[in-house]
Design a protein around this motif. Structure first.
Motif, PDB file in Angstrom:
ATOM      1  N   LYS A  36     -35.071  51.104  70.198  1.00 30.64           N
ATOM      2  CA  LYS A  36     -35.532  52.157  69.293  1.00 30.64           C
ATOM      3  C   LYS A  36     -36.774  51.671  68.553  1.00 30.64           C
ATOM      4  N   VAL A  37     -37.855  52.461  68.656  1.00 24.21           N
ATOM      5  CA  VAL A  37     -39.120  52.081  68.049  1.00 24.21           C
ATOM      6  C   VAL A  37     -39.574  53.206  67.124  1.00 24.21           C
ATOM      7  N   ASP A  38     -39.883  52.870  65.889  1.00 28.33           N
ATOM      8  CA  ASP A  38     -40.482  53.803  64.929  1.00 28.33           C
ATOM      9  C   ASP A  38     -39.709  55.119  64.821  1.00 28.33           C
ATOM     10  N   GLN A  39     -38.437  55.046  64.586  1.00 24.90           N
ATOM     11  CA  GLN A  39     -37.600  56.227  64.331  1.00 24.90           C
ATOM     12  C   GLN A  39     -37.593  57.220  65.491  1.00 24.90           C
ATOM     13  N   GLU A  40     -37.623  56.728  66.718  1.00 26.94           N
ATOM     14  CA  GLU A  40     -37.552  57.618  67.873  1.00 26.94           C
ATOM     15  C   GLU A  40     -36.144  58.197  67.997  1.00 26.94           C
ATOM     16  N   ILE A  47     -34.805  58.746  75.999  1.00 29.75           N
ATOM     17  CA  ILE A  47     -34.372  59.088  77.353  1.00 29.75           C
ATOM     18  C   ILE A  47     -35.556  59.537  78.194  1.00 29.75           C
ATOM     19  N   PHE A  48     -36.372  60.431  77.641  1.00 26.73           N
ATOM     20  CA  PHE A  48     -37.542  60.889  78.390  1.00 26.73           C
ATOM     21  C   PHE A  48     -38.537  59.757  78.625  1.00 26.73           C
ATOM     22  N   SER A  49     -38.700  58.870  77.653  1.00 28.07           N
ATOM     23  CA  SER A  49     -39.613  57.732  77.831  1.00 28.07           C
ATOM     24  C   SER A  49     -39.132  56.818  78.944  1.00 28.07           C
ATOM     25  N   ALA A  50     -37.821  56.596  79.018  1.00 35.49           N
ATOM     26  CA  ALA A  50     -37.269  55.753  80.083  1.00 35.49           C
ATOM     27  C   ALA A  50     -37.472  56.396  81.453  1.00 35.49           C
ATOM     28  N   LEU A  94     -46.157  62.673  90.738  1.00 32.99           N
ATOM     29  CA  LEU A  94     -47.031  63.198  89.689  1.00 32.99           C
ATOM     30  C   LEU A  94     -46.481  64.497  89.102  1.00 32.99           C
ATOM     31  N   LEU A  95     -45.948  65.362  89.947  1.00 39.06           N
ATOM     32  CA  LEU A  95     -45.354  66.603  89.457  1.00 39.06           C
ATOM     33  C   LEU A  95     -44.136  66.321  88.592  1.00 39.06           C
ATOM     34  N   ILE A  96     -43.324  65.356  88.989  1.00 38.54           N
ATOM     35  CA  ILE A  96     -42.153  64.980  88.181  1.00 38.54           C
ATOM     36  C   ILE A  96     -42.594  64.437  86.825  1.00 38.54           C
ATOM     37  N   ILE A  97     -43.611  63.571  86.829  1.00 38.37           N
ATOM     38  CA  ILE A  97     -44.088  62.984  85.572  1.00 38.37           C
ATOM     39  C   ILE A  97     -44.660  64.060  84.656  1.00 38.37           C
ATOM     40  N   ILE A  98     -45.424  64.981  85.203  1.00 35.49           N
ATOM     41  CA  ILE A  98     -45.977  66.073  84.394  1.00 35.49           C
ATOM     42  C   ILE A  98     -44.863  66.931  83.819  1.00 35.49           C
ATOM     43  N   GLY A  99     -43.858  67.239  84.627  1.00 39.87           N
ATOM     44  CA  GLY A  99     -42.724  68.032  84.145  1.00 39.87           C
ATOM     45  C   GLY A  99     -41.941  67.322  83.052  1.00 39.87           C
ATOM     46  N   LEU A 100     -41.688  66.032  83.229  1.00 39.45           N
ATOM     47  CA  LEU A 100     -40.961  65.276  82.202  1.00 39.45           C
ATOM     48  C   LEU A 100     -41.754  65.184  80.908  1.00 39.45           C
ATOM     49  N   GLU A 101     -43.053  64.965  81.026  1.00 39.53           N
ATOM     50  CA  GLU A 101     -43.891  64.885  79.822  1.00 39.53           C
ATOM     51  C   GLU A 101     -43.910  66.220  79.085  1.00 39.53           C
ATOM     52  N   THR A 102     -43.956  67.315  79.822  1.00 41.79           N
ATOM     53  CA  THR A 102     -43.922  68.641  79.207  1.00 41.79           C
ATOM     54  C   THR A 102     -42.587  68.875  78.504  1.00 41.79           C
ATOM     55  N   CYS A 103     -41.504  68.524  79.175  1.00 39.44           N
ATOM     56  CA  CYS A 103     -40.175  68.677  78.558  1.00 39.44           C
ATOM     57  C   CYS A 103     -40.045  67.805  77.316  1.00 39.44           C
ATOM     58  N   LYS A 104     -40.570  66.592  77.391  1.00 42.46           N
ATOM     59  CA  LYS A 104     -40.505  65.676  76.256  1.00 42.46           C
ATOM     60  C   LYS A 104     -41.227  66.266  75.049  1.00 42.46           C
ATOM     61  N   ARG A 105     -42.405  66.844  75.290  1.00 37.83           N
ATOM     62  CA  ARG A 105     -43.169  67.422  74.174  1.00 37.83           C
ATOM     63  C   ARG A 105     -42.515  68.668  73.604  1.00 37.83           C
ATOM     64  N   LYS A 106     -41.947  69.509  74.482  1.00 42.71           N
ATOM     65  CA  LYS A 106     -41.349  70.756  74.011  1.00 42.71           C
ATOM     66  C   LYS A 106     -39.971  70.535  73.380  1.00 42.71           C
ATOM     67  N   CYS A 107     -39.156  69.731  73.994  1.00 39.96           N
ATOM     68  CA  CYS A 107     -37.760  69.593  73.562  1.00 39.96           C
ATOM     69  C   CYS A 107     -37.581  68.583  72.444  1.00 39.96           C
ATOM     70  N   CYS A 108     -38.336  67.516  72.478  1.00 44.61           N
ATOM     71  CA  CYS A 108     -38.078  66.421  71.547  1.00 44.61           C
ATOM     72  C   CYS A 108     -38.897  66.508  70.272  1.00 44.61           C
ATOM     73  N   THR A 109     -39.828  67.416  70.183  1.00 45.10           N
ATOM     74  CA  THR A 109     -40.624  67.530  68.960  1.00 45.10           C
ATOM     75  C   THR A 109     -40.133  68.618  68.041  1.00 45.10           C
ATOM     76  N   ARG A 110     -39.109  69.358  68.475  1.00 45.14           N
ATOM     77  CA  ARG A 110     -38.521  70.375  67.596  1.00 45.14           C
ATOM     78  C   ARG A 110     -37.835  69.692  66.413  1.00 45.14           C
ATOM     79  N   SER A 111     -37.820  70.358  65.303  1.00 46.34           N
ATOM     80  CA  SER A 111     -37.078  69.815  64.186  1.00 46.34           C
ATOM     81  C   SER A 111     -35.595  69.949  64.495  1.00 46.34           C
ATOM     82  N   GLN A 112     -34.890  68.858  64.331  1.00 47.11           N
ATOM     83  CA  GLN A 112     -33.471  68.789  64.719  1.00 47.11           C
ATOM     84  C   GLN A 112     -32.598  69.532  63.731  1.00 47.11           C
TER      85      GLN A 112
END
Length: 104
Positions: A27-31, A37-40, A86-104
């Protein structure tokens, strides 16, 4: 055959799994768990992308230097693998930005 499987293959798998496991568990900087999971997953697929890019370079050299037709087929297969990764990486990055940046 021995060198490719025993030395290069197992070493690469160890690095790929190890880095993915590290990114998922440390865990780095309050992740949040979602971000870890998405970073891994991203790290895992980026390592496979680097692997395929390296093999494309090797196969292109084999085609140019030896005229090996089977290596030409491998270039096409690795190129398709790169596109898929590349398509998988783009999809994961998009999901990471949309799903993980919402206020919990």
């Amino acid at each position: 055959e021995f060198l490719r499987v025993q030395v290069a293959g197992y070493s690469f798998i160890t690095v790929v799994v190890g880095q993915g496991f590290y990114r998922g568990c440390v865990k780095v900087d309050q992740e949040t768990t979602c971000v870890r999971i998405f970073s891994a997953l991203l790290e895992f697929f980026r390592n496979w992308l680097a692997f395929f890019l390296g093999w494309i370079f090797v196969f292109v050299l084999r085609v140019l230097l030896n005229g090996n037709q089977l290596a030409g087929d491998a270039v096409v297969a690795c190129s398709i693998g790169n596109i898929v990764l590349l398509l998988i990486i783009i999809g994961l990055e998009t999901c990471k930005r949309k799903c993980c940046t919402r206020s919990q």
